[in-house]
Structure formats: structure tokens, C-alpha cells
Design a protein around this motif. Structure first.
Motif, PDB file in Angstrom:
ATOM      1  N   ASP A   1       0.903  -1.244   0.048  1.00 27.27           N
ATOM      2  CA  ASP A   1       0.051   0.107   0.093  1.00 27.27           C
ATOM      3  C   ASP A   1       0.880   1.245  -0.139  1.00 27.27           C
ATOM      4  N   ALA A   2       1.800   1.326   1.041  1.00 27.00           N
ATOM      5  CA  ALA A   2       2.835   2.693   0.849  1.00 27.00           C
ATOM      6  C   ALA A   2       3.641   2.526  -0.440  1.00 27.00           C
ATOM      7  N   VAL A   3       3.953   1.314  -0.947  1.00 26.99           N
ATOM      8  CA  VAL A   3       4.769   1.719  -2.173  1.00 26.99           C
ATOM      9  C   VAL A   3       3.478   2.352  -3.209  1.00 26.99           C
ATOM     10  N   LEU A   4       2.726   1.650  -3.439  1.00 21.49           N
ATOM     11  CA  LEU A   4       1.876   2.140  -4.398  1.00 21.49           C
ATOM     12  C   LEU A   4       1.406   3.722  -4.302  1.00 21.49           C
ATOM     13  N   GLY A   5       1.184   4.058  -3.214  1.00 22.98           N
ATOM     14  CA  GLY A   5       1.147   5.381  -2.656  1.00 22.98           C
ATOM     15  C   GLY A   5       2.029   6.395  -3.133  1.00 22.98           C
ATOM     16  N   THR A   6       3.385   5.925  -3.009  1.00 22.83           N
ATOM     17  CA  THR A   6       4.506   6.726  -3.329  1.00 22.83           C
ATOM     18  C   THR A   6       4.756   6.655  -4.744  1.00 22.83           C
ATOM     19  N   ALA A   7       4.354   5.643  -5.278  1.00 20.70           N
ATOM     20  CA  ALA A   7       4.655   5.566  -6.730  1.00 20.70           C
ATOM     21  C   ALA A   7       3.479   6.530  -7.555  1.00 20.70           C
ATOM     22  N   ALA A   8       2.434   6.406  -6.959  1.00 19.06           N
ATOM     23  CA  ALA A   8       1.233   7.335  -7.731  1.00 19.06           C
ATOM     24  C   ALA A   8       1.641   8.796  -7.426  1.00 19.06           C
ATOM     25  N   ALA A   9       2.494   9.203  -6.633  1.00 14.32           N
ATOM     26  CA  ALA A   9       2.810  10.731  -6.377  1.00 14.32           C
ATOM     27  C   ALA A   9       3.998  10.919  -7.251  1.00 14.32           C
ATOM     28  N   ALA A  10       4.638   9.917  -8.089  1.00 12.19           N
ATOM     29  CA  ALA A  10       5.814  10.390  -8.585  1.00 12.19           C
ATOM     30  C   ALA A  10       5.545  11.119  -9.784  1.00 12.19           C
ATOM     31  N   PRO A  11       6.608  12.006  -9.924  1.00 11.11           N
ATOM     32  CA  PRO A  11       6.447  13.181 -10.956  1.00 11.11           C
ATOM     33  C   PRO A  11       6.384  12.634 -12.333  1.00 11.11           C
ATOM     34  N   ASP A  12       6.968  11.515 -12.818  1.00 10.60           N
ATOM     35  CA  ASP A  12       7.024  11.096 -14.036  1.00 10.60           C
ATOM     36  C   ASP A  12       6.597   9.477 -14.076  1.00 10.60           C
ATOM     37  N   ALA A  13       6.532   9.143 -15.531  1.00 11.12           N
ATOM     38  CA  ALA A  13       6.243   7.659 -15.438  1.00 11.12           C
ATOM     39  C   ALA A  13       7.720   6.726 -15.476  1.00 11.12           C
ATOM     40  N   ALA A  14       8.707   7.360 -15.753  1.00 14.84           N
ATOM     41  CA  ALA A  14      10.120   6.923 -15.587  1.00 14.84           C
ATOM     42  C   ALA A  14      10.302   6.550 -14.154  1.00 14.84           C
ATOM     43  N   THR A  15      10.282   7.774 -13.227  1.00 20.06           N
ATOM     44  CA  THR A  15      10.393   7.534 -11.919  1.00 20.06           C
ATOM     45  C   THR A  15       9.390   6.590 -11.222  1.00 20.06           C
ATOM     46  N   ARG A  16       8.220   6.637 -11.706  1.00 21.69           N
ATOM     47  CA  ARG A  16       7.369   5.549 -11.140  1.00 21.69           C
ATOM     48  C   ARG A  16       7.598   4.218 -11.496  1.00 21.69           C
ATOM     49  N   ALA A  17       7.988   4.018 -12.802  1.00 19.23           N
ATOM     50  CA  ALA A  17       8.398   2.706 -13.009  1.00 19.23           C
ATOM     51  C   ALA A  17       9.734   1.966 -12.393  1.00 19.23           C
ATOM     52  N   ALA A  18      10.582   2.895 -12.256  1.00 22.15           N
ATOM     53  CA  ALA A  18      11.855   2.526 -11.509  1.00 22.15           C
ATOM     54  C   ALA A  18      11.525   2.187 -10.214  1.00 22.15           C
ATOM     55  N   LEU A  19      10.735   2.752  -9.307  1.00 21.61           N
ATOM     56  CA  LEU A  19      10.355   2.437  -8.165  1.00 21.61           C
ATOM     57  C   LEU A  19       9.509   1.150  -7.996  1.00 21.61           C
ATOM     58  N   LEU A  20       8.621   1.261  -8.956  1.00 19.79           N
ATOM     59  CA  LEU A  20       7.830  -0.046  -8.983  1.00 19.79           C
ATOM     60  C   LEU A  20       8.657  -1.308  -9.238  1.00 19.79           C
ATOM     61  N   GLU A  21       9.410  -1.105 -10.151  1.00 23.30           N
ATOM     62  CA  GLU A  21      10.482  -2.284 -10.512  1.00 23.30           C
ATOM     63  C   GLU A  21      11.284  -2.772  -9.289  1.00 23.30           C
ATOM     64  N   GLU A  22      11.831  -1.892  -8.627  1.00 19.19           N
ATOM     65  CA  GLU A  22      12.461  -2.443  -7.297  1.00 19.19           C
ATOM     66  C   GLU A  22      11.607  -2.951  -6.273  1.00 19.19           C
ATOM     67  N   ALA A  23      10.334  -2.325  -6.244  1.00 14.11           N
ATOM     68  CA  ALA A  23       9.527  -2.865  -5.045  1.00 14.11           C
ATOM     69  C   ALA A  23       8.932  -4.272  -5.668  1.00 14.11           C
ATOM     70  N   ALA A  24       9.023  -4.722  -6.953  1.00 14.57           N
ATOM     71  CA  ALA A  24       8.686  -5.744  -7.308  1.00 14.57           C
ATOM     72  C   ALA A  24       9.680  -7.015  -6.869  1.00 14.57           C
ATOM     73  N   ASN A  25      10.978  -6.538  -6.789  1.00 15.76           N
ATOM     74  CA  ASN A  25      11.967  -7.445  -6.336  1.00 15.76           C
ATOM     75  C   ASN A  25      11.927  -7.960  -4.976  1.00 15.76           C
ATOM     76  N   TYR A  26      11.162  -6.869  -4.066  1.00 13.05           N
ATOM     77  CA  TYR A  26      11.216  -7.332  -2.680  1.00 13.05           C
ATOM     78  C   TYR A  26       9.878  -7.788  -2.476  1.00 13.05           C
ATOM     79  N   LEU A  27       8.724  -7.501  -3.383  1.00 10.33           N
ATOM     80  CA  LEU A  27       7.267  -7.793  -2.944  1.00 10.33           C
ATOM     81  C   LEU A  27       6.865  -8.819  -4.298  1.00 10.33           C
ATOM     82  N   PRO A  28       7.464  -9.896  -4.658  1.00  9.15           N
ATOM     83  CA  PRO A  28       7.303 -10.644  -5.688  1.00  9.15           C
ATOM     84  C   PRO A  28       5.919 -11.225  -5.915  1.00  9.15           C
ATOM     85  N   ASP A  29       5.204 -11.172  -4.814  1.00  8.93           N
ATOM     86  CA  ASP A  29       3.873 -11.866  -4.578  1.00  8.93           C
ATOM     87  C   ASP A  29       2.615 -10.669  -4.736  1.00  8.93           C
ATOM     88  N   ASP A  30       3.023  -9.509  -4.765  1.00  6.00           N
ATOM     89  CA  ASP A  30       2.171  -8.514  -4.673  1.00  6.00           C
ATOM     90  C   ASP A  30       1.555  -8.260  -6.202  1.00  6.00           C
TER      91      ASP A  30
END
Length: 350
Positions: free
Chosen positions: A293-322
Motif C-alpha cells: 500500500d505504501a509503495v503504491l501510494g509513493t508511486a502514484a505521487a511520482a512526478p513522471d512515468a520513468a520515476t514511477r516505473a523505476a520505483l515499482l520495478e525495485e519494489a517488485a523484487n522485494y514483494l514478488p507476490d504482490d
């Protein structure tokens, strides 16, 4: 309603006063020799009872589960040597290294204080108690359970030792009231459950609340105490247990008690372990969900798609089942015009 098991007096053979009086000098002499690096060991309130019971019983074989630094092993070795009779100390620990100092071997204090032990001494490291009984051998007159304190581990360790425990053997347990410490948040209740449920002779230290105590087994297996062990196993578990440990414990119960009792314990262990495993999975999922939930909230507030994608890609490595994170990553990658990567992320979400 049936009273204590038959075949022996329900009172302890020795009182806490007898044990602590007999062990006070032994504990004090050893305390003066304690290496400065030793920690996480039984306290000065526990040592007299452990040493005194060992001196009074003068057992021919002692087994300890949970060696750590080896400090309690040192107390056993010194106390055993005072009887003047041949004796053996065996320490079992799943870890090869001391948990507070990984640069030291498990049981390092024993080698430091007793380079040539006055009694036969053996450490069985890197293995579970249930797998070590053949090496330990029969005739254990005193055991000390001081491994994992989360229920049901103390009880499993007792069951694992049944094939080698002598008739009327004593079994010491540590951290009886560890669960009352605020930092443990009322967990680590295994020794408390086992000690308080025990229907036969038992003794504990004079400390309030006591942290160390001993139960005494009957001369032969009693249906009364076996039924109480089964009932105690039904108390909700604090942790799941590896299947291979459950299987080894059941094999040891069968060796000691026969097929009928082994079947009863196997059924209880399987049911309770399945429940504990489900609860652990749910707890992990709940924790991961909150982080997600916290990751998605932070990603939604990212200034652009590239920043959002980088954040979500890193998060996917830590939370592979989400799945939500993979889906959000797929959307971000699509907006970055990376259709192949977007499809891969979407496939992971599905």
C-alpha cells in the motif's frame, strides 16, 4: 480428575532450596571464571538450581539442547566432575556458530575453560535433537531444553529425546517466564506451557517469576502424562515447524512409545502445524500488503512515468507476490512505450 500419574510420588525428589544450596558454591566458582564475551546465557539466578540438581542427581549422562556460548555446558561439566564417577555431557545445537558472535564456534566457552574436560564431552552441532538421538545413545538421566522457546519447540524437544531418556529422568527447562518480558511481547511461551502443564514431580528456582525449572518423568510411560502432552500440543502454536522435524519427532515417539501413541502424536502435529503454517502465511501477506500500500501510494505521487516505473520495478523484487505492484509497473511501462516489458509485468500480475 484422575490425579497425578501413578508409580511415583508427585512431589519433586529435591526442593528448590536443596538444589540451590547444593549448587551455590559451584555456580559462584564458575561465575568467577566466566569469559567476558559470554552473553545470552542462564543468569546467576538460574545457575545454582542447574548446578545443584546436577550434583545431587550425579547423572551418568547429561544432554543439553541449545548450547549457544557453552556456558551452561561448563556448569554441567564442572558439576558432573564433582561426583567422582564417570559421566558424559552431550550438547546439541542447530547452529555451528554462537548466535551473539558468529566469529566464535557454538560451545566455545567449553573449549576455553575445559581444554581437557574432566568428563567425557561431545558437541553435536549443525543438527536437530530429533536427528541426534542415535549418536546420543540411551541412559540420559538429566536433559536441559534451552533451544527455541516458541511453542511447540520445547515440547518437540522433549518428545525427540524420549528414546534416550532413562526411566525417572529429569528434564530441565529454561526461560519459563520469558513471555512476561515486555520486549518479547508475550511470545516464547513453549517452556511455560510444558512446565505448568506437567502433572508429575517438578521443581523451579526461587526467583520470582522463576526462569528455570525441572520436571521428572515417571519410571515408565504413563497415559495420564502422555495425554496432557497431547493436550498441550493443541495450544495454538507460535510458529510452524519444518515437516522433516515433525517426521523425525514422530519416528522417535514410535521408538519410545509404540505405533498407537505415535499415530496420535502424528495426527496432532500435522493438524497444528498446518494451522500454524496458514497463520504464518496470512501474517506475511498482511505485512506485505501494508508495505505494498505504501509503495503504491509513493508511486502514484511520482512526478513522471520513468520515476514511477523505476520505483515499482525495485519494489517488485522485494514483494514478488504482490500482483498490484506488477500491474502498476505494467501500466507505467506501457506509458513509457515499452510494450514487451509491460506485457511481462502484466503476466507476472496475472
Amino acid at each position: 480428575g484422575t490425579g497425578p500419574p501413578t508409580g511415583y510420588n508427585a512431589r519433586a525428589v529435591f526442593t528448590s532450596a536443596q538444589c540451590e544450596s547444593e549448587g551455590a558454591a559451584v555456580a559462584a566458582a564458575m561465575q568467577a571464571r566466566m569469559p567476558a564475551w559470554v552473553g545470552g546465557n542462564i543468569s546467576v539466578h538460574d545457575q545454582p538450581l542447574l548446578a545443584g540438581l546436577t550434583v545431587l542427581l550425579a547423572p551418568s549422562k547429561v544432554v543439553e539442547i541449545g548450547v549457544a556460548s557453552g556456558w551452561s555446558g561448563c556448569l554441567f561439566i564442572d558439576a558432573l566432575s564433582r561426583s567422582g564417577r564417570p559421566a558424559q555431557y552431550v550438547g546439541i545445537d542447530a547452529s555451528l556458530t554462537y548466535y551473539l558472535d558468529r566469529a566464535r564456534s557454538t560451545g566455545a566457552a567449553i573449549a576455553e575453560l575445559f581444554p581437557s574436560p574432566p568428563v567425557a564431552t561431545r558437541l553435536l552441532l549443525g543438527q536437530m535433537a530429533a536427528d541426534a538421538v542415535d549418536v546420543v545413545g540411551p541412559g540420559v538421566e538429566l536433559a536441559f531444553i534451552d533451544g527455541d522457546h516458541r511453542h511447540p519447540w520445547a515440547l518437540l524437544d522433549l518428545l525427540a529425546l524420549l528414546p534416550v531418556l532413562a526411566p525417572s529422568a529429569h528434564v530441565l527447562m529454561h526461560d519459563l517466564h520469558l513471555c512476561t518480558y515486555e520486549r518479547h511481547k508475550h511470545t516464547n511461551r513453549g517452556p511455560k506451557y510444558l512446565f505448568e502443564a506437567w502433572p508429575g514431580p517438578k521443581v523451579h528456582s526461587s526467583q520470582r517469576p522463576p526462569m528455570i525449572g525441572a520436571i521428572q518423568l515417571p519410571p515408565a510411560p504413563e497415559p495420564a502424562w502422555l495425554t496432557i502432552l497431547l493436550d498441550t500440543l493443541h495450544t495454538p502454536w507460535e510458529t510452524p515447524v519444518p515437516g522433516e522435524v515433525i517426521a523425525a519427532v514422530v519416528r522417535n515417539v514410535e521408538r519410545a512409545l509404540g505405533t498407537r501413541w505415535a499415530g496420535q502424536f502424528a495426527g496432532t502435529l500435522d493438524v497444528m502445524n498446518a494451522t500454524a503454517t496458514r497463520q504464518a502465511v496470512i501474517a506475511r501477506a498482511g505485512s506485505s500488503s501494508r508495505i505494498g500500500d505504501a509503495v503504491l501510494g509513493t508511486a502514484a505521487a511520482a512526478p513522471d512515468a520513468a520515476t514511477r516505473a523505476a520505483l515499482l520495478e525495485e519494489a517488485a523484487n522485494y514483494l514478488p507476490d504482490d500482483a498490484r505492484i506488477h500491474h502498476a509497473l505494467a501500466v507505467a511501462l506501457q506509458r513509457l512505450r515499452q510494450p514487451d516489458a509491460a506485457r511481462a509485468a502484466s503476466a507476472r500480475a496475472i
